[in-house]
Motif scaffolding. Sequence first.
Motif, short mmCIF file in Angstrom:
data_model
loop_
_atom_site.label_atom_id
_atom_site.label_comp_id
_atom_site.label_asym_id
_atom_site.label_seq_id
_atom_site.Cartn_x
_atom_site.Cartn_y
_atom_site.Cartn_z
N SER A 1 15.72 -11.74 26.49
CA SER A 1 16.67 -12.44 25.60
C SER A 1 16.56 -13.94 25.85
O SER A 1 15.94 -14.37 26.83
CB SER A 1 18.08 -11.97 25.92
N ARG A 2 17.23 -14.71 25.00
CA ARG A 2 17.30 -16.16 25.20
C ARG A 2 17.87 -16.45 26.59
O ARG A 2 17.35 -17.28 27.33
CB ARG A 2 18.22 -16.74 24.11
N GLU A 3 18.93 -15.71 26.95
CA GLU A 3 19.61 -15.97 28.23
C GLU A 3 18.68 -15.66 29.41
O GLU A 3 18.64 -16.41 30.39
CB GLU A 3 20.89 -15.13 28.35
N HIS A 4 17.96 -14.55 29.30
CA HIS A 4 17.04 -14.18 30.39
C HIS A 4 15.98 -15.27 30.57
O HIS A 4 15.64 -15.67 31.68
CB HIS A 4 16.39 -12.82 30.09
N GLU B 1 17.51 -18.36 32.15
CA GLU B 1 17.80 -18.10 33.56
C GLU B 1 16.50 -18.21 34.39
O GLU B 1 16.49 -18.78 35.48
CB GLU B 1 18.43 -16.70 33.70
N LEU B 2 15.41 -17.69 33.82
CA LEU B 2 14.11 -17.79 34.50
C LEU B 2 13.72 -19.26 34.65
O LEU B 2 13.27 -19.69 35.73
CB LEU B 2 13.06 -17.01 33.69
N VAL B 3 13.89 -20.04 33.60
CA VAL B 3 13.56 -21.47 33.66
C VAL B 3 14.40 -22.16 34.74
O VAL B 3 13.91 -22.97 35.52
CB VAL B 3 13.78 -22.13 32.27
N ARG B 4 15.67 -21.79 34.80
CA ARG B 4 16.57 -22.39 35.80
C ARG B 4 16.06 -22.08 37.21
O ARG B 4 15.98 -22.97 38.06
CB ARG B 4 17.98 -21.84 35.60
N LYS B 5 15.67 -20.82 37.44
CA LYS B 5 15.18 -20.43 38.77
C LYS B 5 13.89 -21.17 39.12
O LYS B 5 13.71 -21.63 40.25
CB LYS B 5 14.91 -18.92 38.80
N ILE B 6 12.99 -21.29 38.13
CA ILE B 6 11.71 -21.97 38.38
C ILE B 6 11.97 -23.44 38.71
O ILE B 6 11.41 -23.98 39.68
CB ILE B 6 10.76 -21.83 37.17
N GLU C 1 17.07 -27.68 25.52
CA GLU C 1 17.52 -27.33 26.85
C GLU C 1 16.38 -27.36 27.87
O GLU C 1 16.53 -27.88 28.97
CB GLU C 1 18.16 -25.94 26.83
N VAL C 2 15.23 -26.80 27.50
CA VAL C 2 14.13 -26.69 28.47
C VAL C 2 13.35 -28.00 28.58
O VAL C 2 12.85 -28.35 29.64
CB VAL C 2 13.15 -25.54 28.08
N LYS C 3 13.26 -28.74 27.49
CA LYS C 3 12.51 -30.00 27.46
C LYS C 3 11.05 -29.81 27.89
O LYS C 3 10.60 -30.33 28.91
CB LYS C 3 13.16 -31.06 28.35
N TYR C 4 10.33 -29.04 27.08
CA TYR C 4 8.91 -28.78 27.39
C TYR C 4 8.11 -30.08 27.33
O TYR C 4 8.34 -30.93 26.47
CB TYR C 4 8.32 -27.81 26.36
N ASP C 5 7.11 -30.18 28.19
CA ASP C 5 6.21 -31.33 28.14
C ASP C 5 5.20 -31.19 27.02
O ASP C 5 4.63 -32.16 26.54
CB ASP C 5 5.47 -31.50 29.47
N PHE C 6 4.92 -29.94 26.63
CA PHE C 6 3.98 -29.72 25.54
C PHE C 6 4.19 -28.31 24.99
O PHE C 6 4.62 -27.42 25.72
CB PHE C 6 2.53 -29.86 26.03
N ALA C 7 3.89 -28.12 23.71
CA ALA C 7 3.99 -26.77 23.14
C ALA C 7 2.99 -26.59 22.02
O ALA C 7 2.67 -27.53 21.29
CB ALA C 7 5.39 -26.53 22.61
N PHE C 8 2.47 -25.38 21.91
CA PHE C 8 1.70 -24.99 20.73
C PHE C 8 2.69 -24.35 19.76
O PHE C 8 3.41 -23.42 20.15
CB PHE C 8 0.62 -23.96 21.09
#
Length: 521
Positions: free
Chosen positions: A353-356, A359-364, A398-405
Amino acid sequence: MSKETKDYSKYFNGSYKILSEDENAKKIRIPGRDVQIISEPSYKQEKQRGKEETQIIYEQAIPEEMKDFGRIGGQKYYHIQTYGCQMNEHDTETMAGMFEEMGFIRVEDRTKADVILFNTCAIRENAEDKVFGELGHMKTLKLEKPDLILGVCGCMSQEESVVNRILQKHAHVDIIFGTHNIHRLPNLLKEAYYSKEMVVEVWSKEGDIIENLPKKREGMKAWVNIMYGCDKFCTYCIVPYTRGKERSRLPQDVIAEVRELARQGYMELTLLGQNVNAYGKDLEDMDYGFGDLLDEIRSIGIPRVRFTTSHPRDFDDRLIEVLAKRGNLVEHIHLPVQSGNTEILKRMSRKYSREHYLELVRKIKAAIPDVVLTTDIIVGFPGETEEQFQDTLSLVEEVKYDFAFSFIYSPRAGTPAAEMEDNVPMAVKKERLQRLNDLLNRYSKEGNEALRGEIVEVLVEGESKNNPDVLAGRTRTNKLIHFTGDKALTGQLVYVRVLEPQTWVLKGELVETPMKTVAHG
Ligand code: SAH
Ligand code: SF4
Ligand code: F3S
């Protein structure tokens, strides 16, 4: 493997004839060409899982009688045109390795080639259109050089519809083979060359592991397969059908290859799999996962180790713990999210899910504060509403990716999503892609801006493509950086101070002498 072959007569309006049929092959005559069908793709068989056991074949690839084939009657040249992902790039290195062992020489100018292969990608329709366009162009070359062997391999060959279309419209193709029988290249080449027939051999099996195939790698970076195939069956995706089931190479085989690459002086490795986080799950009697493999590779003397692709669902705490040890494990994770909306993720069958994901991003980020995250995003999935799309935008914020395809959803025949009702007009999809890209660019720029004034470690790749007075290299987080320096630094690790960060490139100045030199074997 079933020897039952399809009835192609419906495509040829009477100008179709079965010449012969036995357990090895079926020979048919279509307008202008005799075709030998050894085996052909089947969507039905490609969906199956769990019936076949994985065989690991430690094979000697090149048959004795083919070892000089590239030199018989004068030097022969090969050209491989590669489309698609790193998996395909690496398969091309394997096929190049086989060509070289047969005595062929690689040539960039394809009008000079005796064999041309198209290693194709089926991921989106535009990838396929490109290949069909190129195949059309090849007709003229084939008329000028009747002995030219033209082959189509890779993911498109695994599709029934593609083989049908080649038979109908591109009968000047000489060989069609798939992703499971790359090692059969020498045999198929021989068959096509001597018979002058089109030879079709595509295996629709779950998949084996073929070890010890030769590989022709170039430069200071090397790809290493750790696993093949995919069992995730995301509803939009063709890969599980074209690449077979998830199957891991044995840890000892991966480690032996990595050690050898270290010995040869490679500076960077990328471990490859469609879903590297599932590594080891299929290895019976072994409690050994991707985290364990990385932990072992960490102690091998290669300066940088990357991996792709990481599926969020199988990203476990053990992996985070190992990545946080750093060393040669770089602070960059490509973590495809696809959508920021849980309902869409469910219909994509991503199984998080979005939340999962958040949460993974937060842990990383907690374990590796300076981590750079990149991602893949699909817009315009069937039925995606404006609100659901906005969830993707807010997740990016929220995540602020440095790059995305970022991609517009492309229906793929045979996948479940292709059957879903799609009420989103193309103009809306394009507009969403534009809005998404504007936002992504903002964070790419911000991510680079954060490096202003910092000193970063750079692996020097050589002269910049557009300006030979400038060197180009990559940071540990895979960012492109330009700076002035001696070309002899190519292949070395240096320190560069970032002076001018831009959206797509950093500009900087060299601050120290090289830290390491390459000793290529
Ligand atoms: N195994 C990787 C992805 C490999 S395909 C993973 O699961 O992350 C690379 C990317 O292509 C995907 O992440 C997805 O964003 C995109 N893609 C795949 N199928 C697509 C389709 N039918 N239409 C548009 N984009 C697609
Ligand atoms: Fe395709 Fe999903 Fe497998 Fe990636 S995980 S290759 S997107 S099916
Ligand atoms: Fe394309 Fe096949 Fe890779 S479909 S993305 S080349 S696995």
